[in-house]
Design a protein around this motif. Sequence first.
Motif, PDB file in Angstrom:
ATOM      1  N   ALA A 171       0.826  -1.204   0.000  1.00 50.37           N
ATOM      2  CA  ALA A 171       0.000   0.000   0.000  1.00 50.37           C
ATOM      3  C   ALA A 171       0.864   1.259   0.000  1.00 50.37           C
ATOM      4  O   ALA A 171       0.517   2.265  -0.613  1.00 50.37           O
ATOM      5  N   LYS A 172       2.008   1.177   0.662  1.00 52.41           N
ATOM      6  CA  LYS A 172       2.872   2.349   0.785  1.00 52.41           C
ATOM      7  C   LYS A 172       3.743   2.556  -0.452  1.00 52.41           C
ATOM      8  O   LYS A 172       3.905   3.679  -0.926  1.00 52.41           O
ATOM      9  N   TYR A 173       4.331   1.499  -0.983  1.00 53.52           N
ATOM     10  CA  TYR A 173       5.313   1.630  -2.058  1.00 53.52           C
ATOM     11  C   TYR A 173       4.834   1.161  -3.423  1.00 53.52           C
ATOM     12  O   TYR A 173       5.532   1.336  -4.410  1.00 53.52           O
ATOM     13  N   GLY A 174       3.659   0.549  -3.504  1.00 54.43           N
ATOM     14  CA  GLY A 174       3.185  -0.004  -4.767  1.00 54.43           C
ATOM     15  C   GLY A 174       2.971   1.023  -5.858  1.00 54.43           C
ATOM     16  O   GLY A 174       3.572   0.921  -6.937  1.00 54.43           O
ATOM     17  N   PRO A 175       2.145   2.042  -5.651  1.00 55.66           N
ATOM     18  CA  PRO A 175       1.903   3.026  -6.714  1.00 55.66           C
ATOM     19  C   PRO A 175       3.157   3.789  -7.160  1.00 55.66           C
ATOM     20  O   PRO A 175       3.374   3.932  -8.357  1.00 55.66           O
ATOM     21  N   PRO A 176       4.032   4.247  -6.239  1.00 58.38           N
ATOM     22  CA  PRO A 176       5.247   4.915  -6.720  1.00 58.38           C
ATOM     23  C   PRO A 176       6.164   3.995  -7.541  1.00 58.38           C
ATOM     24  O   PRO A 176       6.753   4.429  -8.527  1.00 58.38           O
ATOM     25  N   LEU A 177       6.249   2.728  -7.141  1.00 56.22           N
ATOM     26  CA  LEU A 177       7.069   1.800  -7.919  1.00 56.22           C
ATOM     27  C   LEU A 177       6.478   1.560  -9.301  1.00 56.22           C
ATOM     28  O   LEU A 177       7.204   1.470 -10.299  1.00 56.22           O
ATOM     29  N   LEU A 178       5.160   1.447  -9.373  1.00 53.67           N
ATOM     30  CA  LEU A 178       4.493   1.250 -10.656  1.00 53.67           C
ATOM     31  C   LEU A 178       4.702   2.459 -11.569  1.00 53.67           C
ATOM     32  O   LEU A 178       5.021   2.305 -12.750  1.00 53.67           O
ATOM     33  N   ILE A 179       4.571   3.648 -11.028  1.00 59.22           N
ATOM     34  CA  ILE A 179       4.763   4.870 -11.818  1.00 59.22           C
ATOM     35  C   ILE A 179       6.217   4.999 -12.256  1.00 59.22           C
ATOM     36  O   ILE A 179       6.497   5.348 -13.409  1.00 59.22           O
ATOM     37  N   ALA A 180       7.156   4.704 -11.358  1.00 58.60           N
ATOM     38  CA  ALA A 180       8.577   4.780 -11.712  1.00 58.60           C
ATOM     39  C   ALA A 180       8.923   3.767 -12.799  1.00 58.60           C
ATOM     40  O   ALA A 180       9.671   4.083 -13.736  1.00 58.60           O
ATOM     41  N   GLY A 181       8.383   2.573 -12.715  1.00 59.37           N
ATOM     42  CA  GLY A 181       8.654   1.559 -13.731  1.00 59.37           C
ATOM     43  C   GLY A 181       8.090   1.939 -15.083  1.00 59.37           C
ATOM     44  O   GLY A 181       8.743   1.770 -16.115  1.00 59.37           O
ATOM     45  N   ALA A 182       6.870   2.472 -15.084  1.00 57.55           N
ATOM     46  CA  ALA A 182       6.256   2.893 -16.348  1.00 57.55           C
ATOM     47  C   ALA A 182       7.019   4.059 -16.966  1.00 57.55           C
ATOM     48  O   ALA A 182       7.220   4.111 -18.182  1.00 57.55           O
ATOM     49  N   THR A 183       7.471   4.997 -16.137  1.00 59.19           N
ATOM     50  CA  THR A 183       8.252   6.135 -16.629  1.00 59.19           C
ATOM     51  C   THR A 183       9.570   5.663 -17.211  1.00 59.19           C
ATOM     52  O   THR A 183       9.990   6.114 -18.294  1.00 59.19           O
ATOM     53  N   PHE A 184      10.247   4.760 -16.528  1.00 54.12           N
ATOM     54  CA  PHE A 184      11.518   4.240 -17.020  1.00 54.12           C
ATOM     55  C   PHE A 184      11.331   3.511 -18.347  1.00 54.12           C
ATOM     56  O   PHE A 184      12.094   3.726 -19.299  1.00 54.12           O
ATOM     57  N   CYS A 185      10.315   2.678 -18.430  1.00 59.48           N
ATOM     58  CA  CYS A 185      10.047   1.926 -19.656  1.00 59.48           C
ATOM     59  C   CYS A 185       9.739   2.878 -20.810  1.00 59.48           C
ATOM     60  O   CYS A 185      10.256   2.704 -21.923  1.00 59.48           O
TER      61      CYS A 185
END
Length: 78
Positions: free
Chosen positions: A33-47
Amino acid sequence: MYRFAKAALNLSGQSARQVALRQKSDLSPEFHAKYGPPLLIAGATFCTAVWAYVSTSTGIAWNLSPVGKVQPKPWQEE
């Protein structure tokens, strides 16, 4: 192989509990809940950034469709 298949199909209550204990995750739901959305956004941005670089800066020929670019030669009568 037969012994393995027999043991896999013959799960007793005790062995099922042992498997459940081994499969238990150390991560709590709060972590996701704490780190899921930021990790998803960071991964999509990197890709997106990597694909933007690859598609624009590397000079790869992408073999796009030749429809409309290739014209037939004019007919020559002899």
